[in-house]
Scaffold this active site. Sequence first.
Site, PDB file in Angstrom:
ATOM      1  N   GLY A 294       0.767  -1.235   0.000  1.00 34.77           N
ATOM      2  CA  GLY A 294       0.000   0.000   0.000  1.00 34.77           C
ATOM      3  C   GLY A 294       0.796   1.280   0.000  1.00 34.77           C
ATOM      4  O   GLY A 294       0.219   2.366   0.070  1.00 34.77           O
TER       5      GLY A 294
ATOM      6  N   TRP B 274       2.467   2.884  -2.402  1.00 40.72           N
ATOM      7  CA  TRP B 274       2.187   3.785  -3.530  1.00 40.72           C
ATOM      8  C   TRP B 274       0.824   4.454  -3.349  1.00 40.72           C
ATOM      9  O   TRP B 274       0.664   5.636  -3.642  1.00 40.72           O
ATOM     10  CB  TRP B 274       2.237   3.015  -4.837  1.00 40.72           C
ATOM     11  CG  TRP B 274       3.622   2.778  -5.359  1.00 40.72           C
ATOM     12  CD1 TRP B 274       4.765   2.658  -4.613  1.00 40.72           C
ATOM     13  CD2 TRP B 274       4.013   2.627  -6.722  1.00 40.72           C
ATOM     14  NE1 TRP B 274       5.837   2.433  -5.421  1.00 40.72           N
ATOM     15  CE2 TRP B 274       5.412   2.407  -6.727  1.00 40.72           C
ATOM     16  CE3 TRP B 274       3.326   2.641  -7.924  1.00 40.72           C
ATOM     17  CZ2 TRP B 274       6.127   2.213  -7.895  1.00 40.72           C
ATOM     18  CZ3 TRP B 274       4.038   2.440  -9.111  1.00 40.72           C
ATOM     19  CH2 TRP B 274       5.424   2.227  -9.093  1.00 40.72           C
TER      20      TRP B 274
ATOM     21  N   ASP C  38      -4.935  -5.783  -5.409  1.00 41.91           N
ATOM     22  CA  ASP C  38      -3.859  -6.759  -5.258  1.00 41.91           C
ATOM     23  C   ASP C  38      -4.467  -8.057  -4.749  1.00 41.91           C
ATOM     24  O   ASP C  38      -5.476  -8.027  -4.042  1.00 41.91           O
ATOM     25  CB  ASP C  38      -2.791  -6.268  -4.277  1.00 41.91           C
ATOM     26  CG  ASP C  38      -1.447  -6.956  -4.502  1.00 41.91           C
ATOM     27  OD1 ASP C  38      -1.359  -8.177  -4.236  1.00 41.91           O
ATOM     28  OD2 ASP C  38      -0.492  -6.290  -4.936  1.00 41.91           O
TER      29      ASP C  38
ATOM     30  N   ASP D 260      -6.922 -10.704  -7.854  1.00 42.91           N
ATOM     31  CA  ASP D 260      -5.869 -10.797  -8.861  1.00 42.91           C
ATOM     32  C   ASP D 260      -6.283  -9.962 -10.075  1.00 42.91           C
ATOM     33  O   ASP D 260      -7.330 -10.227 -10.687  1.00 42.91           O
ATOM     34  CB  ASP D 260      -5.669 -12.257  -9.262  1.00 42.91           C
ATOM     35  CG  ASP D 260      -4.466 -12.472 -10.167  1.00 42.91           C
ATOM     36  OD1 ASP D 260      -4.034 -11.501 -10.838  1.00 42.91           O
ATOM     37  OD2 ASP D 260      -3.956 -13.601 -10.221  1.00 42.91           O
TER      38      ASP D 260
ATOM     39  N   ASP E  98       2.986  -1.583  -9.945  1.00 38.97           N
ATOM     40  CA  ASP E  98       4.214  -2.130  -9.365  1.00 38.97           C
ATOM     41  C   ASP E  98       4.108  -3.653  -9.326  1.00 38.97           C
ATOM     42  O   ASP E  98       4.748  -4.311  -8.512  1.00 38.97           O
ATOM     43  CB  ASP E  98       4.424  -1.566  -7.953  1.00 38.97           C
ATOM     44  CG  ASP E  98       5.881  -1.609  -7.520  1.00 38.97           C
ATOM     45  OD1 ASP E  98       6.765  -1.610  -8.401  1.00 38.97           O
ATOM     46  OD2 ASP E  98       6.146  -1.653  -6.303  1.00 38.97           O
TER      47      ASP E  98
ATOM     48  N   LYS F 147       6.491  -0.990 -13.446  1.00 39.64           N
ATOM     49  CA  LYS F 147       7.799  -1.587 -13.175  1.00 39.64           C
ATOM     50  C   LYS F 147       8.170  -2.558 -14.288  1.00 39.64           C
ATOM     51  O   LYS F 147       7.352  -3.309 -14.790  1.00 39.64           O
ATOM     52  CB  LYS F 147       7.775  -2.329 -11.840  1.00 39.64           C
ATOM     53  CG  LYS F 147       9.082  -3.065 -11.530  1.00 39.64           C
ATOM     54  CD  LYS F 147       9.228  -3.386 -10.061  1.00 39.64           C
ATOM     55  CE  LYS F 147       8.186  -4.352  -9.560  1.00 39.64           C
ATOM     56  NZ  LYS F 147       8.367  -4.633  -8.109  1.00 39.64           N
TER      57      LYS F 147
END
Length: 249
Positions: free
Chosen positions: A84, A86, A107, A123, A148, A188
């Site tokens: 958490g 970000w 997430d 997911d 990320d 990322k």
Amino acid sequence: MVDKALGNGGRKSDKDLKIRVKSAKGRKVSSTKWLERQLNDPYVARARAEGYRSRAAFKIKEMDEKHKLFHKGTRVVDLGAAPGGWSQVAAKAVGSTDANPLVVGIDYLEMDPIPGVVLFRKDFTEDDAPQLLIDAMGGKKADLVMSDMAWPTTGHRATDHLRIVQLIEIAADFAIDVLAPGGAFVAKVFQGGTEHELLHMLKRHFKTTFHAKPPSSRQDSAEAYLIAKGFKGPDERTNGEEDGEHEER
């Protein structure tokens, strides 16, 4: 157990105070090295001191400071949000509140609530996940999609890179569907030379694309961040011939 290395005849200095972790029964060497690195990481200490859930918070903070990703009122989607950090940074930067949440995160890992953030434990690669996020935004367009996300590593660098590129492609497709004109995308990536098609696709939809390596990203890691800014919108996409792409220095 940990001890502190001493040098210079026992005289302590900043460099001397490095914490070394002794091996323990049942602990892998890689786990010992990870623990030692965490204990000696100044960003880990800063995250605890400043109330962030992870050192990763400083990565998005540093990218924002340089590339102006957040503005008051910016609507943000955080993919792979756990734990958490970000979302914490985003909520504060854009002025998100529980009464008027501007940040939505997702997430598959469980997360504690974050003020001003709508969180889903799911997911993102599941078919119904994108619509869940769209519904949470009340049908409004996002200004920033940040990811990320990363699969658990296999130890094979080429395989791991291909897997994370797949994740970025899924995230990028979502961003193109939900971003407002002028919006941005951050993801990322482990640089390895196989993301050319991904970059080409992003250049068709964004005015500028580039890699960033924030100071808080460990220098010995292949991790970097791909930033795409200036989403052209559904009616302004070109073949990308005039788009800019560069490596951040």
